[in-house]
Structures are given as C-alpha cells and as structure tokens.
Motif scaffolding. Structure first.
Motif, PDB file in Angstrom:
ATOM      1  N   PHE A 192       0.847  -1.549   0.125  1.00  0.00           N
ATOM      2  CA  PHE A 192      -0.200  -0.026   0.006  1.00  0.00           C
ATOM      3  C   PHE A 192       1.047   1.469   0.603  1.00  0.00           C
ATOM      4  CE2 PHE A 192      -2.701  -2.847   1.967  1.00  0.00           C
ATOM      5  CZ  PHE A 192      -3.593  -2.839   1.093  1.00  0.00           C
ATOM      6  N   ILE A 193       0.054   2.466  -0.005  1.00  0.00           N
ATOM      7  CA  ILE A 193       1.224   3.374   0.292  1.00  0.00           C
ATOM      8  C   ILE A 193       1.581   3.790   1.174  1.00  0.00           C
ATOM      9  CG2 ILE A 193       0.804   6.306  -0.001  1.00  0.00           C
ATOM     10  CD1 ILE A 193      -0.366   5.047  -2.621  1.00  0.00           C
ATOM     11  N   ASN A 194       1.015   3.548   2.063  1.00  0.00           N
ATOM     12  CA  ASN A 194       1.568   3.193   3.378  1.00  0.00           C
ATOM     13  C   ASN A 194       1.465   2.192   4.310  1.00  0.00           C
ATOM     14  OD1 ASN A 194      -1.004   3.339   4.327  1.00  0.00           O
ATOM     15  ND2 ASN A 194      -1.605   5.427   5.094  1.00  0.00           N
ATOM     16  N   GLY A 195       2.111   0.965   3.858  1.00  0.00           N
ATOM     17  CA  GLY A 195       1.799  -0.048   4.877  1.00  0.00           C
ATOM     18  C   GLY A 195       1.986  -1.673   3.606  1.00  0.00           C
ATOM     19  N   VAL A 196       1.329  -2.489   4.569  1.00  0.00           N
ATOM     20  CA  VAL A 196       0.974  -3.594   3.267  1.00  0.00           C
ATOM     21  C   VAL A 196       0.647  -4.414   3.966  1.00  0.00           C
ATOM     22  CG1 VAL A 196       4.149  -3.500   3.735  1.00  0.00           C
ATOM     23  CG2 VAL A 196       3.050  -5.072   5.724  1.00  0.00           C
ATOM     24  N   GLY A 197       0.048  -5.367   2.886  1.00  0.00           N
ATOM     25  CA  GLY A 197      -1.111  -6.507   3.465  1.00  0.00           C
ATOM     26  C   GLY A 197      -1.156  -7.423   4.974  1.00  0.00           C
ATOM     27  N   ARG A 198      -2.364  -7.465   4.681  1.00  0.00           N
ATOM     28  CA  ARG A 198      -1.787  -8.178   6.039  1.00  0.00           C
ATOM     29  C   ARG A 198      -1.794  -9.851   5.917  1.00  0.00           C
ATOM     30  NH1 ARG A 198      -8.117  -7.361   9.471  1.00  0.00           N
ATOM     31  NH2 ARG A 198      -7.276  -9.466  10.653  1.00  0.00           N
ATOM     32  N   PRO A 199      -1.912 -11.007   6.826  1.00  0.00           N
ATOM     33  CA  PRO A 199      -1.237 -11.866   5.883  1.00  0.00           C
ATOM     34  C   PRO A 199      -2.316 -13.058   6.608  1.00  0.00           C
ATOM     35  CG  PRO A 199       0.245 -11.642   7.612  1.00  0.00           C
ATOM     36  CD  PRO A 199      -0.530 -10.908   7.738  1.00  0.00           C
ATOM     37  N   ASP A 200      -2.956 -12.782   7.675  1.00  0.00           N
ATOM     38  CA  ASP A 200      -3.899 -13.376   8.861  1.00  0.00           C
ATOM     39  C   ASP A 200      -5.205 -14.171   8.497  1.00  0.00           C
ATOM     40  OD1 ASP A 200      -4.497 -10.802   8.870  1.00  0.00           O
ATOM     41  OD2 ASP A 200      -5.745 -11.438  10.771  1.00  0.00           O
ATOM     42  N   LEU A 201      -5.690 -13.259   6.894  1.00  0.00           N
ATOM     43  CA  LEU A 201      -7.501 -13.868   6.917  1.00  0.00           C
ATOM     44  C   LEU A 201      -7.535 -15.361   6.231  1.00  0.00           C
ATOM     45  CD1 LEU A 201      -8.811 -10.555   5.495  1.00  0.00           C
ATOM     46  CD2 LEU A 201      -8.378 -11.388   7.694  1.00  0.00           C
ATOM     47  N   LYS A 202      -8.003 -15.989   6.489  1.00  0.00           N
ATOM     48  CA  LYS A 202      -8.087 -17.219   6.783  1.00  0.00           C
ATOM     49  C   LYS A 202      -7.361 -18.336   7.507  1.00  0.00           C
ATOM     50  CE  LYS A 202     -11.693 -19.378   4.400  1.00  0.00           C
ATOM     51  NZ  LYS A 202     -12.195 -19.921   3.223  1.00  0.00           N
ATOM     52  N   ALA A 203      -6.657 -18.080   7.992  1.00  0.00           N
ATOM     53  CA  ALA A 203      -5.219 -18.211   8.420  1.00  0.00           C
ATOM     54  C   ALA A 203      -4.971 -18.469   9.907  1.00  0.00           C
ATOM     55  CB  ALA A 203      -3.795 -17.324   8.236  1.00  0.00           C
ATOM     56  N   ASN A 204      -5.185 -20.161  10.453  1.00  0.00           N
ATOM     57  CA  ASN A 204      -4.295 -20.050  11.871  1.00  0.00           C
ATOM     58  C   ASN A 204      -3.050 -19.682  11.688  1.00  0.00           C
ATOM     59  OD1 ASN A 204      -2.193 -22.339  11.189  1.00  0.00           O
ATOM     60  ND2 ASN A 204      -3.615 -23.272  11.051  1.00  0.00           N
ATOM     61  N   ASN A 205      -2.782 -18.653  13.324  1.00  0.00           N
ATOM     62  CA  ASN A 205      -1.346 -18.789  13.582  1.00  0.00           C
ATOM     63  C   ASN A 205      -0.251 -19.339  13.150  1.00  0.00           C
ATOM     64  OD1 ASN A 205      -0.499 -16.976  15.128  1.00  0.00           O
ATOM     65  ND2 ASN A 205       1.181 -18.581  16.320  1.00  0.00           N
ATOM     66  N   ASP A 206      -0.248 -20.781  12.440  1.00  0.00           N
ATOM     67  CA  ASP A 206       1.329 -20.871  11.691  1.00  0.00           C
ATOM     68  C   ASP A 206       1.470 -20.842  10.372  1.00  0.00           C
ATOM     69  OD1 ASP A 206       2.116 -22.514  14.213  1.00  0.00           O
ATOM     70  OD2 ASP A 206       1.327 -24.532  13.307  1.00  0.00           O
ATOM     71  N   GLU A 207       0.363 -20.599   9.656  1.00  0.00           N
ATOM     72  CA  GLU A 207      -0.287 -20.547   8.480  1.00  0.00           C
ATOM     73  C   GLU A 207      -0.305 -18.591   8.720  1.00  0.00           C
ATOM     74  OE1 GLU A 207      -3.700 -23.688   7.258  1.00  0.00           O
ATOM     75  OE2 GLU A 207      -4.487 -22.243   8.175  1.00  0.00           O
ATOM     76  N   ALA A 208      -0.632 -18.498   9.331  1.00  0.00           N
ATOM     77  CA  ALA A 208       0.174 -16.396   9.328  1.00  0.00           C
ATOM     78  C   ALA A 208       1.532 -16.766   9.019  1.00  0.00           C
ATOM     79  CB  ALA A 208      -0.814 -16.131  10.564  1.00  0.00           C
ATOM     80  N   ILE A 209       1.798 -17.116   9.954  1.00  0.00           N
ATOM     81  CA  ILE A 209       3.766 -16.854   9.627  1.00  0.00           C
ATOM     82  C   ILE A 209       4.286 -17.376   8.093  1.00  0.00           C
ATOM     83  CG2 ILE A 209       5.107 -17.400  10.995  1.00  0.00           C
ATOM     84  CD1 ILE A 209       3.889 -18.175  13.671  1.00  0.00           C
ATOM     85  N   GLN A 210       3.675 -18.215   7.882  1.00  0.00           N
ATOM     86  CA  GLN A 210       4.018 -19.195   6.617  1.00  0.00           C
ATOM     87  C   GLN A 210       3.793 -17.703   5.837  1.00  0.00           C
ATOM     88  OE1 GLN A 210       6.140 -21.314   7.708  1.00  0.00           O
ATOM     89  NE2 GLN A 210       6.139 -21.648   5.684  1.00  0.00           N
ATOM     90  N   LYS A 211       2.421 -17.319   6.043  1.00  0.00           N
ATOM     91  CA  LYS A 211       2.136 -16.202   5.038  1.00  0.00           C
ATOM     92  C   LYS A 211       2.708 -14.858   5.304  1.00  0.00           C
ATOM     93  CE  LYS A 211      -2.480 -16.234   3.553  1.00  0.00           C
ATOM     94  NZ  LYS A 211      -3.428 -16.148   4.294  1.00  0.00           N
ATOM     95  N   SER A 212       3.677 -14.614   5.862  1.00  0.00           N
ATOM     96  CA  SER A 212       3.971 -13.504   6.467  1.00  0.00           C
ATOM     97  C   SER A 212       5.193 -13.453   5.674  1.00  0.00           C
ATOM     98  CB  SER A 212       4.617 -12.946   7.928  1.00  0.00           C
ATOM     99  OG  SER A 212       3.610 -12.918   8.801  1.00  0.00           O
ATOM    100  N   LYS A 213       5.871 -15.027   5.565  1.00  0.00           N
ATOM    101  CA  LYS A 213       7.390 -15.404   5.104  1.00  0.00           C
ATOM    102  C   LYS A 213       7.142 -14.924   3.725  1.00  0.00           C
ATOM    103  CE  LYS A 213       8.996 -18.582   8.516  1.00  0.00           C
ATOM    104  NZ  LYS A 213       9.455 -19.910   8.864  1.00  0.00           N
ATOM    105  N   MET A 214       6.089 -14.852   2.731  1.00  0.00           N
ATOM    106  CA  MET A 214       6.219 -15.355   1.845  1.00  0.00           C
ATOM    107  C   MET A 214       5.369 -13.698   0.773  1.00  0.00           C
ATOM    108  SD  MET A 214       2.865 -18.332   1.731  1.00  0.00           S
ATOM    109  CE  MET A 214       2.931 -18.118  -0.448  1.00  0.00           C
TER     110      MET A 214
END
Length: 368
Positions: free
Chosen positions: A247-269
């Motif tokens: 985004f102009i002043n940030g980044v996308g959230r990685p947590d939607l439809k994801a448990n904690n482990d999946e959110a960590i994996q998506k954050s790495k991606m």
C-alpha cells in the motif's frame, strides 16, 4: 420521519464532484466515525441525545444557514431526527438515504496519463476500494472491479473502448468482485491468479503471463503473502498495480483465513514478495487496491513510487524475522462479513444477497 427531506448517495456524490457547497453533518457514535467518514464532513457528538429525542440536541452547532446540510448516520434513521431539528431551525436540511451503509458504494475517479496509455482509478470513496481501467489505443483492461458494473460500462462507452480482459490481483475479502459480471456482459476474457479455488471458468494468471493491449504490455508478478494467489501487475515498466500486497503507507495483512502457523508462513511469503517489488526501479508508480482514508473528490490519484515507499514505510527496512514479528503484532480487527464475501467471490454469484448489507463498513486490509 414524515416531512423530512432525504438525499440519495448519488445526488450527494454529484454535489461533491461538482464542488457544490454543502455542510455534511456526521452524528454517529464516535467509534463509528473513527473507522470511516465522508471527506470534509463535520462531526457533532449528539447521537445519544438524538436517540432520546432531546429537542435541544443540536444546541451549540454553528452552521451557515445559506448552505444546505446533509445529516448522516449508519442507516438513515437517526439522521432523519437531526434533519428534522435543523429544518425547524430554518436550514435546508436533508437526511442521507441509507446512511453510511448506502454511501459505501459511492465513488469517484482520477486519471493518470502516459504517452502510450491512460489509467483510470475508480475509488469507492465510502470504502476505500481502488480498481483500475488501463486504456491503450482504444483497448481496455479492468483490474479488481469492485463497483456495480454500470460504473465501468459508462467509462467504456464514453471512451468508445473495447474491453479485452478482466483481471484480479487476488480473491478479495472486503468487497464483492464484479469481474465475472463484466466479463460476461462484454464477452471479455476473465483472468484470475493461480492457484485459484473459484467455482467458475477463468484463464489462470501465472508468473509468465503477459497481457497486451493497444501499444503496451502488462506483466504479472506473483506476490503471495496477503493471499497465496496474490499477484501484482507491471504496466509498461512504469506503473505497478500491487493489489493488497503493498500500500501507499503499509503492507497487506497475512492472517485472513489462516491459523497462527499459516499466518507466519504467509508473513514469510509476503516478506519475500515485497523484496521482489522493492528491487524494481524506484521511479515506478505504485497503485494499490485499497486506501485506508476516505477518498476526496479531488481527481488526484492515490499513488506513490517504489522509492518513496522504501523511504517512508519503516517496516520494509526490517529483516525477515523482525518483519514477521512486527506484522503479527499489528494485525487489525477482522473485516466485517469477510468469510461471507470470500465465499460469494469463490461462488461467483451474489444474486441472492444485497451487496450493500454485505459490504458495509471500512476495509481493514493494511498493516502500517
């Protein structure tokens, strides 16, 4: 309320677009105002007094009686009480029909022009969704269509344009996608990023996909993280459509439809995807799929450059581990109805629901 004049969102939108002088009075509870509001509106904290039918609720409000006033609340009921009180005081007052819920579909446009192509940015001012029509040599591509299809059809007709392709950056969770409808009504090809789990036919977009319209090329760049299929599009090496990845002043959230482990994996991606985008030429203009501020009726595109983002978005200077920790600590509240919206976008049919009910409320896509 009987006798209270109402104004539609379309009329108010036209007033703002044409620069008509109007006072917009927001009387919602403060927490609703904080989340989303109409540009240049005035806030007056009188919701509880109005609900209690206090005849003195608007005492202390100083507005110009020569200027029309539009009162707004969430759904159009409490604003009618405010409009009635203002009418008694001699104001030309209107209640916004359907309130902020209806306003979520209001929109305006801004245009970026280049020697070989133009980009029209369609902005849902009441929700912050940004979609794009890329035009070159009388051909067009629409990206992330989020408005009722008439909005785009009108621009196609006005420019005498042939719609070649519909593209999405990812499956959206805060608005219903109108790309399938536009594809069907214009006999244009629908392209969705792979992997994709929708229940209808589409042409997959991969890392090697290149679109050609008019005199330009649009290259797909796979940028997973916000969602697994998230894809950005580089237009003629000059403009980057980043979806909800950057985004102009940030980044996308990685947590939607994801448990904690999946959110960590998506954050790495997401971290890896952002490195890919930040390695591009610093002069490339970035156009995201959302903004977290109400969109002014000013014809000024919401844009920045890769260089500016590198300089101003602090979390992009972090290493991978720090980035992941920071992202996961800053996750905003979950968007309203996001599971239902995703489900509808996967199904490709929302004829059985009222989009206004499902899409009401601000987007919460960004982490900054």
């Amino acid at each position: 309320m009987e006798g209270v004049k109402e104004i539609s969102t379309n009329t108010l939108r036209t007033w703002l677009e044409t620069g008509k002088e109007v006072s917009i009075l927001d009387i919602r509870p403060i927490q609703e105002r904080t989340e989303w509001f109409i540009p240049r509106s005035i806030y007056f904290n009188v919701y509880d007094k109005l609900k209690a039918n206090n005849p003195d609720a608007l005492l202390g409000l100083h507005l110009d009686k020569t200027v029309p006033v539009v009162t707004i609340c969430a759904g159009g009921k409490t604003s009618s009480i405010a409009a009635a009180l203002l009418q008694e005081q001699g104001f030309e007052a209107y209640s916004l029909q359907g309130g902020m819920k209806a306003w979520s579909l209001s929109w305006n446009t801004a245009t970026l022009s280049f020697p070989e192509f133009d980009i029209i940015q369609f902005r849902r001012t009441g929700k912050g969704c940004l979609s794009y029509m890329v035009v070159s040599n009388s051909e067009a591509i629409i990206v992330d269509a989020s408005l009722p299809i008439e909005s785009y059809q009108s621009a196609l007709k006005k420019g005498n344009l042939q719609l070649k392709h519909l593209i999405e950056t990812h499956i959206h969770a805060d608005h219903l996608s109108r790309s399938k409808q536009l594809s069907e009504s214009n006999k244009a090809t629908l392209h969705l990023p792979a992997p994709n789990k929708v229940n209808f036919d589409f042409v997959p977009v991969t890392g090697s996909t290149v679109f050609q319209i008019g005199n330009i090329n649009i290259k797909a760049i796979q940028t997973p993280g916000h969602t697994v299929e998230s894809t950005s599009y580089l237009i003629d090496e000059k403009v980057l459509l980043t979806g909800d990845t950057l985004f102009i002043n940030g980044v996308g959230r990685p947590d939607l439809k994801a448990n904690n482990d999946e959110a960590i994996q998506k954050s790495k991606m997401l971290y890896q995807s952002l490195q890919k985008l930040l390695a591009l030429d610093e002069n490339i203009i970035v156009l995201p799929a959302h903004t977290s501020q109400p969109v002014e009726f000013d014809n000024i595109p919401i844009q920045t450059t890769i260089g500016s983002i590198k300089q101003n978005v602090a979390m992009l200077k972090l290493n991978e581990e720090e980035f992941i920790n920071t992202i996961l600590q800053r996750i905003p509240p979950t968007p309203a109805n996001y599971l239902s919206i995703v489900e509808k976008n996967i199904k490709g049919d929302f004829s059985d629901i009222n989009p206004v009910d499902l899409e009401a409320g601000a987007n919460r896509c960004a982490i900054s």
